[in-house]
Design a protein around this motif. Structure first.
Motif, short mmCIF file in Angstrom:
data_model
loop_
_atom_site.label_atom_id
_atom_site.label_comp_id
_atom_site.label_asym_id
_atom_site.label_seq_id
_atom_site.Cartn_x
_atom_site.Cartn_y
_atom_site.Cartn_z
N THR A 55 4.84 -5.14 5.07
CA THR A 55 4.65 -5.04 3.97
C THR A 55 3.97 -3.80 3.41
O THR A 55 3.45 -3.30 4.34
N ASN A 65 -0.54 -11.35 2.96
CA ASN A 65 0.30 -11.47 1.64
C ASN A 65 -0.49 -12.20 0.66
O ASN A 65 0.05 -13.17 -0.24
N ARG A 77 9.50 -0.66 -2.00
CA ARG A 77 9.40 -0.78 -0.68
C ARG A 77 11.07 -0.50 -0.05
O ARG A 77 11.96 -1.04 -0.60
N ARG A 98 1.71 -3.89 -5.10
CA ARG A 98 3.05 -3.84 -5.53
C ARG A 98 3.28 -3.42 -6.99
O ARG A 98 3.95 -2.48 -7.34
#
Length: 206
Positions: free
Chosen positions: A128, A103, A121, A111
């Motif tokens: 993730t 992360n 997502r 992202r």
């Protein structure tokens, strides 16, 4: 049929094969493979599913590994390598290989790029977006999707170069070296060969 038509058919077949390989990798890395998927793999032709002799030997080895192990053994291997509580034996997340932590900035960058492609997502999924399965699904979409503004070679090349190529082979190396990996060592060898073929193909684009 004209030569041009033959070439077009060959190109379409190759693109379909690439998309199918990414879909297979996504399924095999996401969860222990279902009995149905393993049954299909065990009866698969031993010629590689995508063109290129470079893939044939690792593909044959993957099919052989699926045939040599039963469903329970492969499921147990998945759980040993990737499951459990706390730190897994082998990480399937790009951030771990790119930054040493989960992360982190690589996930934030990913992202942003997914948002630019109009992708988001699925909130029902625990993983993730930097999970190898998610990235393979994005590549499959960029190959086989209907929106040519997004699903095109330029986008494929950019996404692969930024989000898969920098760490994919590190994952394969970690898997191949793990003493508990049999089926997944074979999958790692096939994945590595496929990523190398993809890289060579993108390199030809300039």
């Amino acid at each position: 049929m004209s030569d041009d038509a033959l070439h077009l058919t060959s190109t379409l077949d190759e693109e379909t094969a690439r998309a199918e390989v990414y879909g297979l990798l996504a399924a095999l890395y996401y969860a222990p493979p279902s009995p149905e998927l393993l049954a299909q793999l065990r009866v698969a032709v031993t010629e590689a599913p995508a063109p290129g002799g470079f893939l044939e030997e690792p593909w044959r080895a993957l099919v052989a590994a699926a045939r040599a192990l039963d469903d329970a053994a492969i499921r147990a291997e998945y759980d040993t390598l990737f499951g459990g509580v706390g730190k897994p034996e082998v990480y399937l997340f790009g951030s771990h290989y790119l930054s040493g932590f989960l992360n982190e900035k690589p996930l934030a960058a990913l992202r942003g790029d997914l948002a630019a492609l109009g992708l988001a997502r699925d909130e029902t999924l625990p993983e993730t977006e930097d999970h190898i399965s998610c990235l393979c699904e994005v590549m499959r979409y960029l190959i086989a999707g209907d929106d040519v503004a997004v699903a095109n070679l330029t986008q494929q090349q950019a996404f692969f170069a930024k989000h898969l190529q920098p760490w994919g082979e590190q994952l394969c190396d970690a898997l191949a070296a793990h003493p508990s990996a049999r089926f997944y060592a074979a999958l790692a060898d096939f994945t590595r060969a496929f990523l190398q073929v993809e890289q060579q193909g993108f390199d030809l684009l300039g």
